[in-house]
Design an enzyme around this catalytic site. Structure first.
Site, PDB file in Angstrom:
ATOM      1  N   SER A 336      -6.276 -11.747   8.758  1.00  0.00           N
ATOM      2  CA  SER A 336      -5.774 -10.719   9.682  1.00  0.00           C
ATOM      3  C   SER A 336      -6.649 -10.533  10.910  1.00  0.00           C
ATOM      4  CB  SER A 336      -5.691  -9.375   8.935  1.00  0.00           C
ATOM      5  OG  SER A 336      -4.857  -9.509   7.812  1.00  0.00           O
ATOM      6  N   HIS A 434      -2.742  -2.946   5.036  1.00  0.00           N
ATOM      7  CA  HIS A 434      -3.013  -3.723   3.824  1.00  0.00           C
ATOM      8  C   HIS A 434      -3.627  -2.860   2.721  1.00  0.00           C
ATOM      9  CE1 HIS A 434      -1.766  -7.643   5.186  1.00  0.00           C
ATOM     10  NE2 HIS A 434      -2.412  -7.467   6.320  1.00  0.00           N
TER      11      HIS A 434
HETATM   12  C1  LIG Z   1       2.207  -4.250  10.295  1.00  0.00           C
HETATM   13  C2  LIG Z   1       3.680  -3.854  10.269  1.00  0.00           C
HETATM   14  C3  LIG Z   1       4.587  -5.054   9.898  1.00  0.00           C
HETATM   15  C4  LIG Z   1       3.875  -2.746   9.231  1.00  0.00           C
HETATM   16  O1  LIG Z   1       5.237  -2.344   9.305  1.00  0.00           O
HETATM   17  P1  LIG Z   1       5.916  -1.659   8.022  1.00  0.00           P
HETATM   18  O2  LIG Z   1       7.285  -1.297   8.382  1.00  0.00           O
HETATM   19  O3  LIG Z   1       5.713  -2.441   6.822  1.00  0.00           O
HETATM   20  O4  LIG Z   1       5.061  -0.404   7.762  1.00  0.00           O
HETATM   21  P2  LIG Z   1       5.019   0.960   8.525  1.00  0.00           P
HETATM   22  O5  LIG Z   1       5.789   0.914   9.786  1.00  0.00           O
HETATM   23  O6  LIG Z   1       5.339   1.972   7.515  1.00  0.00           O
HETATM   24  O7  LIG Z   1       3.489   1.038   8.914  1.00  0.00           O
HETATM   25  C5  LIG Z   1       2.604   0.983   7.847  1.00  0.00           C
HETATM   26  C6  LIG Z   1       1.282   0.910   8.444  1.00  0.00           C
HETATM   27  O8  LIG Z   1       1.153  -0.259   9.213  1.00  0.00           O
HETATM   28  C7  LIG Z   1       0.060  -0.016  10.095  1.00  0.00           C
HETATM   29  N1  LIG Z   1       0.257  -0.797  11.293  1.00  0.00           N
HETATM   30  C8  LIG Z   1      -0.223  -2.018  11.494  1.00  0.00           C
HETATM   31  N2  LIG Z   1       0.044  -2.460  12.696  1.00  0.00           N
HETATM   32  C9  LIG Z   1       0.755  -1.520  13.313  1.00  0.00           C
HETATM   33  C10 LIG Z   1       1.365  -1.403  14.596  1.00  0.00           C
HETATM   34  N3  LIG Z   1       1.241  -2.374  15.512  1.00  0.00           N
HETATM   35  N4  LIG Z   1       2.058  -0.304  14.886  1.00  0.00           N
HETATM   36  C11 LIG Z   1       2.165   0.674  13.962  1.00  0.00           C
HETATM   37  N5  LIG Z   1       1.611   0.631  12.724  1.00  0.00           N
HETATM   38  C12 LIG Z   1       0.910  -0.462  12.414  1.00  0.00           C
HETATM   39  C13 LIG Z   1       0.010   1.459  10.383  1.00  0.00           C
HETATM   40  O9  LIG Z   1      -1.294   1.909  10.097  1.00  0.00           O
HETATM   41  C14 LIG Z   1       1.018   2.036   9.428  1.00  0.00           C
HETATM   42  O10 LIG Z   1       0.464   3.069   8.691  1.00  0.00           O
HETATM   43  P3  LIG Z   1       0.808   4.593   9.135  1.00  0.00           P
HETATM   44  O11 LIG Z   1       2.292   4.686   9.255  1.00  0.00           O
HETATM   45  O12 LIG Z   1       0.247   5.439   8.017  1.00  0.00           O
HETATM   46  O13 LIG Z   1       0.110   4.784  10.460  1.00  0.00           O
HETATM   47  C15 LIG Z   1       4.120  -3.280  11.638  1.00  0.00           C
HETATM   48  O14 LIG Z   1       3.347  -2.157  11.893  1.00  0.00           O
HETATM   49  C16 LIG Z   1       3.995  -4.282  12.773  1.00  0.00           C
HETATM   50  O15 LIG Z   1       4.879  -5.086  13.009  1.00  0.00           O
HETATM   51  N6  LIG Z   1       2.888  -4.220  13.526  1.00  0.00           N
HETATM   52  C17 LIG Z   1       2.755  -5.045  14.719  1.00  0.00           C
HETATM   53  C18 LIG Z   1       2.309  -6.470  14.372  1.00  0.00           C
HETATM   54  C19 LIG Z   1       1.039  -6.352  13.585  1.00  0.00           C
HETATM   55  O16 LIG Z   1       0.091  -5.702  13.982  1.00  0.00           O
HETATM   56  N7  LIG Z   1       1.077  -6.976  12.369  1.00  0.00           N
HETATM   57  C20 LIG Z   1      -0.046  -6.926  11.462  1.00  0.00           C
HETATM   58  C21 LIG Z   1      -1.186  -7.890  11.920  1.00  0.00           C
HETATM   59  S1  LIG Z   1      -2.014  -8.616  10.572  1.00  0.00           S
HETATM   60  C22 LIG Z   1      -1.203 -10.012  10.337  1.00  0.00           C
HETATM   61  O17 LIG Z   1      -0.174 -10.191  10.907  1.00  0.00           O
HETATM   62  C23 LIG Z   1      -1.713 -10.940   9.333  1.00  0.00           C
HETATM   63  C24 LIG Z   1      -1.435 -10.338   8.041  1.00  0.00           C
HETATM   64  O18 LIG Z   1      -2.223  -9.488   7.665  1.00  0.00           O
HETATM   65  O19 LIG Z   1      -0.379 -10.632   7.463  1.00  0.00           O
END
Ligand SMILES: CC(C)(COP(=O)(O)OP(=O)(O)OC[C@H]1O[C@@H](n2cnc3c(N)ncnc32)[C@H](O)[C@@H]1OP(=O)(O)O)[C@@H](O)C(=O)NCCC(=O)NCCSC(=O)CC(=O)O
Length: 498
Positions: A336, A434
């Site tokens: 990540s 995560h």
């Molecule tokens: C990571 C996600 C798929 C999670 O979406 P979900 O629908 O499953 O979950 P969710 O919307 O309820 O959010 C759950 C938690 O994800 C975290 N989160 C992570 N990245 C975020 C982002 N860019 N925007 C908003 N939230 C984010 C928040 O802390 C949130 O917790 P809370 O709601 O409590 O604040 C999404 O947030 C996203 O598409 N983010 C943008 C792309 C990204 O950053 N991907 C992860 C990179 S790591 C990667 O890609 C490699 C790997 O690890 O697989």
């Protein structure tokens, strides 16, 4: 009474004039998300908005007739959708503010029912339960039944997903901070969480044979490691790679959340080996080479589904899919990015420079090495020089400086991930994601992403969040309820140096 900017009525009037002209067939109404045109003319401006809402947001049936009441005509939903789609961004704010303020819960009725519940406490249990049920029904916002009816027309669910995305944007941009708008968001989230529950989602594996428009969407939605070209995309769905998406019957052809996986011998510590190097093999000949699944990118594609936790469901579902394909596979981990680390570090260096105290960040010996490496005078000058080098990524060009900074940056990054909090949870959103899923902060990787983006975002450092399948439920509960983070000590020994 909602007070809107004076010119709104005029602009709205012009817009609604256009709607009227459209309705008389003078102009062809654009279809919106496949939604058919409504047939009733509307008046302009605020009056037009009030007129629409009063007409299409039907009053809640009485408690006694709630199950027998005929549903309002479908044209109500279509009219609402079409009107909303024709509004400008600031008009949508006014419209949703009015909807949430004037067509929500009948608070006066609730207070009367609450008093009746208090009075009923000495009565028979059946009476108490009945009054409680009335109270529960009374807590239903008037607009909720319209939202339910909209979900049943073609394109209605997608409309509501996008409507919630607008509401989330209004809240996050602080354009609106009213409790009623938050209530509207809560109602939309609970409806969407029902409609997008894991049992109603379809897992699709995306391959090079998938429809072109799906592949194109996968490419455009990739938010973590942008896809460079078709060759790159072909690699990401080719041998020793897996790409999965959840789809939903109400939004055909729309991947809701996408997960990219690399199948490797060991847990990867470098993203270039996954997204840059090209495989020499055309097919997956030696499955014995596959012992680990590396989640290297996950992206939710619908802003309106934020908080519905589709990513968590997808990871768990893909693990099961891979276990059935590779029964011997035992290692599941992410690789990540650490967005925000560099800006967090810059803030710290700025603070140190202001206070003239760098000893909190680097030891005396480390500062001496940095001063020699950057050929700078000690104190604020060295801090400023280091700030500039990190901001530009120039430090990576100096072997000497890289050698000095590795332990420093790894130590500070371990603390950023483990020690920095937002409301007692991990400050870093990816860590929070995560850890919410029950993963363990497993290993920090130096020089894991040498791309300009990786160096700029997190000084090239990446982290593995490891999924120990028998422990994810326990870890998730510990994190969410007790804010306890699971990290693997020997990989995070840097924490002991903080
Ligand atoms: C990571 C996600 C798929 C999670 O979406 P979900 O629908 O499953 O979950 P969710 O919307 O309820 O959010 C759950 C938690 O994800 C975290 N989160 C992570 N990245 C975020 C982002 N860019 N925007 C908003 N939230 C984010 C928040 O802390 C949130 O917790 P809370 O709601 O409590 O604040 C999404 O947030 C996203 O598409 N983010 C943008 C792309 C990204 O950053 N991907 C992860 C990179 S790591 C990667 O890609 C490699 C790997 O690890 O697989």
């Amino acid at each position: 009474m909602l007070s809107l900017p004076a010119n709104w009525a005029f602009r709205g009037g012009v817009r609604c004039w256009r709607h009227r002209a459209v309705l008389r067939g003078a102009l062809k109404a654009p279809d919106v998300n496949g939604v058919r045109r409504y047939s009733t003319p509307i008046r302009g401006g605020v009056a037009g908005m009030e007129d629409i809402l009063a007409r299409v947001v039907a009053p809640l049936p009485t408690y006694e007739t709630r199950d027998k009441y005929p549903p309002p005509p479908e044209s109500n939903s279509l009219e609402f959708m079409h009107f909303y789609a024709g509004l400008e961004k600031e008009e949508k704010l006014g419209f949703l503010t009015k909807l949430s303020h004037d067509f929500g819960v009948d608070h006066k009725g609730i207070s009367e029912l609450a008093l009746r519940l208090l009075d009923a406490q000495l009565r028979a249990l059946a009476t108490i339960l009945q009054v409680e049920d009335r109270l529960l029904y009374g807590l239903t916002p008037r607009y909720k039944q319209l939202l339910n009816h909209i979900s049943r027309v073609e394109g209605g669910v997608k409309f509501l997903v996008d409507l919630r995305a607008d509401v989330l944007e209004m809240i996050s941009s602080k354009a609106s901070e009213t409790p009623q708008i938050r209530d509207l968001n809560g109602t939309l989230k609970s409806l969407l969480s029902e409609w997008f529950s894991v049992g109603l989602l379809r897992l699709e594996r995306i391959t090079w044979q998938s429809p072109c428009d799906i592949l194109q969407r996968i490419s455009q939605y990739e938010a973590v490691h942008p896809v460079r070209n078709w060759t790159d995309l072909k690699r990401r769905v080719g041998p020793y790679r897996r790409c999965y998406a959840f789809t939903h019957a109400t939004m055909p052809g729309e991947p809701l959340v996408v997960l990219h996986v690399a199948l490797t011998e060991d847990i990867s510590d470098n993203i270039q080996s996954i997204v840059r190097e090209f495989a020499t093999l055309d097919s997956e000949e030696d499955v014995n080479k596959v012992n680990a699944a590396i989640f290297y990118s996950i992206s939710s594609t619908q802003a309106g589904l934020q908080g519905v936790e589709l990513g968590n469901y997808l990871i768990k579902r893909v693990v099961r899919e891979l276990q059935s394909e590779f029964p011997h596979m035992a290692q599941f981990s992410s690789l990540s990015p650490i967005p925000g680390f560099s800006s967090w570090l810059q803030g710290l260096l700025g603070q140190c420079k202001k206070e003239g105290r760098g000893s909190d960040l680097l030891s005396e010996q480390e500062w001496e090495q940095v001063e020699q490496a950057v050929d700078s005078a000690p104190g604020p000058a060295a801090i400023e020089a280091l700030r500039k080098l990190i901001a530009t990524g120039e430090w990576t060009r100096s072997e000497r400086l890289t050698r000095v900074l590795e332990p420093v940056l790894m130590r500070l990054c371990a603390w950023y991930l483990y020690g920095e909090k937002r409301r007692d949870y991990a400050l870093n959103p990816v860590a929070n994601f995560h850890l919410q899923n029950g993963a363990t902060m497993w290993r920090l990787n130096w020089s894991a992403d040498t791309s300009p983006r990786g160096v700029a975002n997190s000084c090239g450092i990446m982290v593995n969040y490891r999924y120990y399948l028998n422990e994810t439920s326990k870890n998730s509960a510990l994190y969410l309820q007790n804010k306890v983070y699971m990290y693997f000590f020997c990989s995070f020994f840097y924490l002991m140096l903080v």
